[in-house]
Structure formats: C-alpha cells, structure tokens
Design an enzyme around this catalytic site. Structure first.
Site, PDB file in Angstrom:
ATOM      1  N   CYS A  31      -6.961  14.777 -15.988  1.00 56.10           N
ATOM      2  CA  CYS A  31      -7.528  15.237 -17.250  1.00 56.10           C
ATOM      3  C   CYS A  31      -7.878  14.045 -18.116  1.00 56.10           C
ATOM      4  O   CYS A  31      -7.548  12.910 -17.790  1.00 56.10           O
ATOM      5  CB  CYS A  31      -6.501  16.083 -17.990  1.00 56.10           C
ATOM      6  SG  CYS A  31      -4.973  15.165 -18.222  1.00 56.10           S
TER       7      CYS A  31
ATOM      8  N   ASP B 159      -0.572 -12.585  34.468  1.00 59.11           N
ATOM      9  CA  ASP B 159      -0.534 -11.203  34.921  1.00 59.11           C
ATOM     10  C   ASP B 159      -1.833 -10.950  35.681  1.00 59.11           C
ATOM     11  O   ASP B 159      -2.880 -11.451  35.299  1.00 59.11           O
ATOM     12  CB  ASP B 159      -0.429 -10.291  33.689  1.00 59.11           C
ATOM     13  CG  ASP B 159      -0.433  -8.837  34.085  1.00 59.11           C
ATOM     14  OD1 ASP B 159       0.323  -8.496  35.011  1.00 59.11           O
ATOM     15  OD2 ASP B 159      -1.210  -8.069  33.495  1.00 59.11           O
TER      16      ASP B 159
ATOM     17  N   ASP C 245       2.932  -6.178  28.547  1.00 60.11           N
ATOM     18  CA  ASP C 245       3.653  -7.387  28.900  1.00 60.11           C
ATOM     19  C   ASP C 245       4.457  -7.945  27.732  1.00 60.11           C
ATOM     20  O   ASP C 245       4.982  -9.054  27.818  1.00 60.11           O
ATOM     21  CB  ASP C 245       2.667  -8.457  29.396  1.00 60.11           C
ATOM     22  CG  ASP C 245       1.936  -8.007  30.644  1.00 60.11           C
ATOM     23  OD1 ASP C 245       2.544  -7.274  31.444  1.00 60.11           O
ATOM     24  OD2 ASP C 245       0.761  -8.361  30.806  1.00 60.11           O
TER      25      ASP C 245
END
Lengths: 124, 779
Positions: free
Chosen positions: B20, B471, B674
């Site tokens: 408001c 990896d 990993d």
C-alpha cells in the site's frame, strides 16, 4: 667518553624504535551484537587498522565496516584470506564486508601487500 | 551505483512486499533515519527505492538491512554490476594515482636537475674530492657537466655561496612540501598507529638529509665552530624524491596490469540484452534478464546471459571463457554461455542462469577469491614484511653510530650519508609484492585459458605433483558412448536383443544405458514397458519385460547369476581388444547376446597425454571398465599404466595407495562422480559440467573438458612457482646485499660506498622489477 655516550645513545635509539613498533599494545574490541543477532564493528583505515584486533563469536554473521579515511595506495585493498575476501576500499568511503566465522581461531586481515595487519579472534 | 556529486552516491534498491501507499512512507522513513542518507524516494510502481547518501557514512548493505528491518524485502543491486563498479573505482583510483605520481616525478626531476646546477659552484666547498658527495653516479656525471656549465654560466660561479644555498633551500622546500609531502603525511599517520612502512623510510631518510642541509644553511658558523663542514645536500634530497616517485609511478602502473584479466572478464557481459516480452522485442539492461525469458542475439553480438538455444544455429566463440580456441557450432538444445561471442548466425534462446549463479559471475567470483588467497610461500614474506621497517631503522641507527665510532676521521657527514642510504635503499615493497602479484597474474592468465585455480595454494600444490591419474570416461574419452555392434546368441534376433535391453536401460541412469536406448531409438524399435527394475552398481541392471526376466551388464553380473555366456566370450574379447565395452544381455536365464559400446577418445587426448609424460609425470588411467577394454583405450591414448575394474568408491583407495608410495598425486575427473578422489588427491582437477563450475572437491576447475587444459594448468603452476621463487630471491637478496653495502660494509676493503641518490635509484627499480617479472606470466 664521547664514544661511549654515542654508543649508548645509539643502543637507546634502537631499543626505542623496537619498543615503539613491536611492543605496541593491541587492544581487542569485541564486535557489538545487534538486535537481529548480527555482530558489527567499524574499522577505521588510516595508516593502519583501528581497532586492529576484533573479537567475534563463532557461527554468527559478522559485519565488518571498513571506513577508509585516506588515499594512500598502501591501504587500498583489504584481504581476509580465511573468508576468500579481497576487496578494494574506496577512499573516504565505508565498505561493508559480511562474513560468518564458522570456526574458532585467530584470522588475519591485511592490506593487499600484507604490510598493514589486523586480526579477527573468533571465540567458540 | 554512481557518484552524483563529489560526496553523494545514488543507488537503486529493488524492494518487495509493498502492499500500500503507506509502505512507501515506512520505507522512506527507515532510509532517512540512517546516518548519511540525504534523500530517499520509493516508487510503488517500479518497486524500487532510490537513495542518495554519503558513502563515508553508510553503505548499500546497511541501507538494504534498514529496509529489511521494517519487514520488507530488499535486494542488493546485481552482484555483477557492483563488481564492475568496484573494479571501475579501483581502476580510476589507480589511474589518478599514476598520473599524480608521474606529474610529481617529472616536475621534481626538473627541479632536482636545477638543484644540481645550482649546487655546482658549491662543490669545491665540499670535503670530498669528487662531486655529488662522492656519489658513484651523480659524482662523475657532475664532473662531466661541470666545465661546460662553468663556461656557459660564469655568473653562477660569481654568486655568493649563501645566496646559492638559500635559493636551493627554497627549491627544495617546494619539492619536499609539494611532491614529497605524501611521504611525510603517510609516514606520520602510520607512526601514530605504531606501524611503519615504505613511506617511513623515505620520510626519515630524506628528512634527515634535508634538516641537516637546512641547519647548515641557517647556522653555518655553528657547524664550522664544531669542526663539521657546513655542506648542503639539497640536490640529493630532490633527486631521491624524484626517483622514488618515478619508481612508485612505474610500480603503480604495473600493479594495475596484474588484474587486467579480471577486468577483461567483467567486460565480457554486454550492457544490453534484447528480450521478447509480451510478443515485442525490448532492449533492457543485461542485469534485468530473468530466468526463463526468451533472449535474441544477432551475429557479432555477445551472449548476455546463460541459456539453451530454442531457434537458430550459429558458431559461438567461447575462447575468452573456456580457452577453447575453435568456435563451437550451437544448435537447438545446446547450451550457450553468457559473455561468449556469437559469430555468424542469429540465435533465439531461453535464459537459464542469471545474476550470481551465471557462469561468468561464478568465474569472476572464483577469480576474486583465488586472488584473495595466500600462497603458502607468502608466509615467509609475511613474517619479513611485518618486522622489516623497524629493523631497517635500527640498522640505519647502528650504521650511523658505527661510522662515528669506527671512522671518526670520515666525519659526521659520511656517517649521516651512510645511514640515509640504508633507509633509502631498503625496499619492503619488493618483499610484499613478490608472491601476491605472481598469484594475481597467474590466476588471471589461467582463467583466460579456461583454467580456474582455487588460489595460490592450488598453484603451489599442482607444481609439486609427480603422478597424474586420469579418469577414462569423459576425461580421456568423449563421455558420449554409442552402440557399434549388436551380436545375438543362437536363437535370438538382433532386434530382440537391442529392444529388450533398451526397455530395461530406459529406466537406468548409467551413461552406457543411454547409448543402448539411443541405438534402439535410431532403429525405430518399439520398446515394451519394464517392471521391477533393479540396478547393481558396477555390475549392471535387471528388470522384467513382457513377463521375461532380463539381465543386462558385464561378465561379472552374468557369472554371479550363473548364466553361461561362454558362446559370447570370444566376441566380447574381440570388442574389448578394440577398446569397446561389451555389455551382455540375458533373457530368462539364457545368454541372448552381447552389445559393443564405444566411447571414442577425444581428438586432443593423445597429444595432451604425450605432453604430460614429456614433463616426466607418471600418467595412470583409472576406470571401472574391464581390463581388455581399458588397455585398448590406453594404448590409443598413449598410456602405459592402467588401473581397471575400479568401482566408483575404489578410486579414493587408489589415490591413497599411490600417496602411500610417496607419490604426489593429481587427479583429473568430473566434479560430481569423482569428487571424493579429487578431494583425496594432492591436487584435484575437475572438468566443468554444465553451469556448475565451482566443485568443492577440486583445486582447479577446467572450463573445457579437454586434457590440454590440464596441461596448461600444470605448465602455469610451474611457471608461477618459478616466478614466485625468483621474486622472493630477488627481493631478499636485493635487501640482504643492498643494505650492508649502503651501510658501508665494502668501504674498508674496496672503498665502495652507495650514496643516497644511487640507493634511491636502486630502490625505485627493485619493486618495479618484481611486478614486471610477475607480469611475464601473462604470456
């Protein structure tokens, strides 16, 4: 006789220099805690950090307000390695850095070249 | 945030929870109560608070909290914007400082040269045979120019010495009071805080020479009566200040360059973005783009925020972000990164991550944190910096006393000159800058090559590594496996084997499973629904399809379930030997077939591995695959050592085993699967996947999944370590040799003495050379 006087004066001067710069009493200031539970402290940056030792509690948010009052490039950066902070401090302005110490211990904060230094002592 | 006048700053804070008109009043009141706030306006429509404030009294964070304290929501302006703002402020300050120093250095240099001229007629008065107080540089120089000066300006020599001295005093007061003032005021502030820095040394050094000269000018009779020559050293004071200022200017500019990479990163995000809102194209600030919005990019424009392509195709240059030199072809469904350059086509894409979560913001954040970190090597420098200046002052006092006592015939002037030389030559800045500038430049250089270091420690740790574990899947290979062969056992059809396997694999998340499903899709096979799915990690999976129990997985799974697959083994071996992974399919307890899945090696892997081995690193491949397959991949990638058949949790054990052998291990893998092994390794290098680039477990994030990035990371770590060592060695040796020589340690044996002016030239060059050496890492 004069030689002994010169020697003694020299030794006294060296002792005075070392006392003045190294034996400076460092007063620790505890960060004030606000109603919201946040700890807050303002550190004046001018030729050094005042206060230079801050005491804070672990686990509560800590607001460091760096109030830089000079233009000297020596103090233009603040580094708090423990919290991964490197910030530029605008001259004549306040810079807010919010951290939450997760561990108890003493953590250094320094200028960009680690000439000026202060410490945050986090109590458990 | 922008400065509006000299001391007020204006900021726009996004506010929420406004219901408001009275809320507007509440927030305004909350803001105006804050010290330092000069004006506050809250807009109900735009939901923004515009605040003007004195930055010396408050800050944006405090204002945001004040709004929140009243129970409304408030956000800090976009972090990207505030970072850029901070960077701009820092650059501005550095540029101002450099210009100021340069101007002062030039003017002081001119005044200093004038002072040298004026002091020439006074030379004959001096107690030493050569000019310039016996200065090895200034002396011969003045000897050289003195005869022409004498013939060109004979009037200079007819002036009274006292007139010359008083003129010199005025010139030097101008130098000391204007250009040199910063040294004295800063030294004084530091002194009040019981600290001392470079300014202290310059202030005390030049101050002593200046005051001695002033006294000799004002009260020469007093000096003469006491048997001390009434000599003045104004030209030395002016030249020292000029040289130190010139050195500071050079250092300041070089220091600005150390963070150039970060500046360039911040400039990558375009200011504007074109979005589609309610069917119309709108140009809005890039910081206002919301997640999920449709963004349009034309050829030659930068991509404003991260997203996924919905329409169009184009080559996108991501080299500034990932180091990937070749522009990537982007099509529907591909990811684009904010900050990348769109080359040829137009793209329409959906924004995904914006603001602090965006890739560019994360890169910048990582860079800043890394540049804030301390390298372990810094510890030694830190300990020395902390005690440096008081110790140098002590040495200067000792030098003064020693000259008076040991060489009384040399006189007070010589003792003072040696002490001042000690103060001036000592350079704490070189020590303080040695490691941090190297780290800052290296982090920036790394980011430009798509290598994000967590900090100085990561740089140092990577340099110590002697073994590197890679990896296989996704690191050496592309990580996008595809089915190459389907071989049915007697009595089964190829289609049946593939369709049944795909029906089960549709429920699995394994990368190999995706390949099987994709192959079935490609052959347009219709898949039956599967039930009772069960995955056995490291082995395979099982489910019921059309009422038949289907097993799919490796040889170990078949053996454990007592299925006779002997008929398929020769084929499986053949696949393995070619580097493919054989996957067995059993239907109702009978071996039904074997599927060969290949994950091709990345084109850059073999060359990169060759480079790693050429560096003397022990390269080991780590994989969960069967041995034959792993060996075949290793052979084509140029790896001799393979650890195969490792279950996901076994990778950590392998890292530990190598560490127990005394190896320093680096591990390269993906940041999610990993993570434990990356954390265990001495240095973990994770390949960034998607928009999440900050893997907690790794020390280095590689922005492109290419082993060449790992080679760059190791190269950079070696180069950085070398630069840090050179810098520290130079900074220490410079001081360790320079200070005693300035004190006169070599005088007795060789008659060698450094005078204050030469000392200031050396000091000016020493810190500049440290920063310049660090800047070599940019290449």
């Amino acid at each position: 006789m004069l030689e002994i006087l010169i020697l003694l004066a020299g030794i006294a001067a060296v002792a005075l220099v070392n006392w003045y710069f190294f034996m400076a009493p460092r007063t620790a200031v505890a960060a004030a805690t606000s109603a919201a539970g946040r700890q807050e402290v303002t550190i004046r940056v001018e030729g050094g950090y005042t206060p230079s030792v801050i005491r804070a509690k672990r686990g509560k948010p800590l607001r460091l307000i760096f109030d830089r009052r000079e233009k000297s490039p020596c103090s233009d950066e603040i580094v708090i390695s423990e919290f991964g902070v490197r910030r530029f401090l605008k001259p004549f302005e306040k810079t807010v850095i919010d951290v939450t110490p997760a561990q108890a211990g003493a953590f250094e904060f320094t200028c960009g070249m680690s000439m000026l230094r202060g410490q945050i002592q986090v109590e458990g | 945030m922008q400065p509006t006048t000299l001391d007020t700053t204006e900021v726009t804070i996004p506010v929420s929870g406004l219901t408001c008109a009275s809320c507007v009043g509440h927030i305004r009141q909350a803001l105006e109560e804050q010290p330092g706030v000069t004006a506050a306006n809250v807009d109900l429509v735009t939901r923004e608070a515009k605040v003007a404030f004195h930055a010396s009294d408050t800050s944006v964070e405090i204002l945001v909290d004040a709004i929140r304290g009243r129970g409304y929501g408030a956000e800090l302006p976009a972090p990207g914007a505030s970072l850029a703002d901070e960077q701009a402020a820092q650059e501005l300050a550095q540029a101002e400082e450099y210009n100021d120093l340069r101007r002062k250095a030039i003017v002081t240099g001119v005044l200093g040269a004038g002072a040298m001229l004026l002091s020439m007629p006074l030379m004959s008065e001096r107690s030493h045979t050569t000019h310039g107080g016996g200065d090895p540089i200034l002396g011969p120089l003045m000897d050289l120019i003195e005869p022409p000066v004498r013939s060109a300006m004979p009037w200079l020599y007819s002036l009274e010495p006292s007139v010359l001295k008083w003129t010199l005093l005025l010139v030097t007061i101008a130098v000391v009071g204007w250009a040199g003032r910063q040294f004295y005021t800063r030294a004084w502030t530091a002194f009040r805080h019981r600290t001392a820095d470079m300014n202290t040394l310059i202030a005390v050094g030049t101050g002593a020479a200046f005051l001695y000269s002033v006294a000799a000018t004002v009260a020469p009779d007093f000096f003469v009566r006491n048997g001390v020559p009434a000599e003045v050293y104004y030209e030395a004071v002016a030249m020292i200040i000029a040289l130190v200022l010139a050195g500071n200017a050079l250092e300041s500019r070089a220091r600005g360059k150390t963070s150039e990479a970060l500046k360039k990163m911040l400039l990558l995000q375009p200011a504007q973005a074109r979005v589609l809102r309610d069917g119309t194209e709108l140009d809005i600030p890039a910081g206002d783009v919301r997640s999920g919005e449709v963004v349009l990019v034309r050829p030659g424009e930068r991509i404003p925020v991260d997203g996924i392509v919905m329409e169009g195709r184009s080559a996108v240059d991501e080299s500034m972000l990932t180091g990937e030199p070749v522009p990537l072809q982007k099509e529907v469904g591909d990811q684009v990164i904010g900050g990348a350059l769109n080359r040829l086509g137009s793209l329409r894409y959906r924004a995904t991550t914006v603001g602090a979560a965006s890739t560019l913001s994360q890169i910048v954040k990582l860079m800043r944190e890394a540049q804030a970190s301390r390298a372990p090597m810094q510890k030694l420098a830190d300990r020395i910096s902390a005690v440096f200046v008081p110790i140098v002052i002590s040495i200067a006092i000792a030098t003064f006393v020693a000259w008076l006592l040991l060489a009384p015939e040399a006189g007070l002037v010589r003792a003072l000159s040696a002490a001042v030389a000690v103060l001036i030559i000592a350079c704490p800045c070189a020590v303080g800058l040695a490691v941090p500038t190297a780290v800052t430049v290296a982090i920036g250089r790394g980011a430009q090559a798509g290598v994000l270091f967590k900090g100085g420690e990561a740089l140092e740790k990577l340099h110590e590594v002697d073994t590197i574990l890679l990896d296989k899947t996704g690191t050496i290979t592309q990580g996008r496996p595809s089915v190459t062969h389907v071989v049915p056992a007697g009595g089964f059809l190829e289609e049946t084997v593939l369709a049944t396997a795909a029906a089960v694999e549709r429920l699995s998340e394994h990368p190999l499973a995706e390949a099987v499903v994709a192959a079935a899709d490609q052959s347009a096979l219709i898949l039956s629904p599967a039930e009772d799915f069960d995955a056995a990690p490291g082995l395979g999976a099982s489910a019921t399809v059309d009422g038949r129990r289907v097993l799919i997985g490796n040889q170990r799974l078949m053996e454990s379930q007592g299925i006779d697959a002997t008929a398929l083994l020769p084929k499986a071996e053949e696949f393995s030997a070619a580097g493919a992974t054989p996957v067995f399919v059993a239907i109702d307890g009978t071996a039904a077939g074997v599927i060969a899945i290949t994950d091709p090696i990345k084109p850059t892997s073999a060359a990169a591995i060759g480079k790693l081995r050429a560096k003397g690193l022990r390269v080991v491949m780590l994989t969960g695959d069967r041995r034959t397959t792993a060996l075949a991949v290793a052979r084509s990638a140029g790896i001799e050592e393979v650890i195969a058949g490792v279950l996901p949790e076994g990778k950590v054990a392998e890292v530990k085993r190598l560490q127990q052998e005394g190896r320093r291990v680096a591990m390269v893998g993906d940041g999610v699967n990993d993570a434990p092994a990356l954390a265990q390794a001495d240095a973990g290098l994770s390949m960034a996947s998607g928009s999440d680039i900050a893997s907690e477990a790794s020390d280095v994030t590689l922005m492109r999944s290419d082993l060449e990035a790992a080679v760059s990371a190791i190269d950079l770590s070696h180069r950085t370590f070398r630069v840090m060592k050179q810098n520290l060695a130079w900074a220490f040796l410079y001081n360790v040799i320079g200070i005693p020589v300035a004190a006169g340690a070599l005088y007795a044996a060789f008659g060698l003495l450094l005078t204050p002016v030469l000392a200031s030239a050396a000091m000016a060059l020493s810190s500049f050379s440290v920063v310049s050496n660090s800047l070599r890492l940019r290449r």
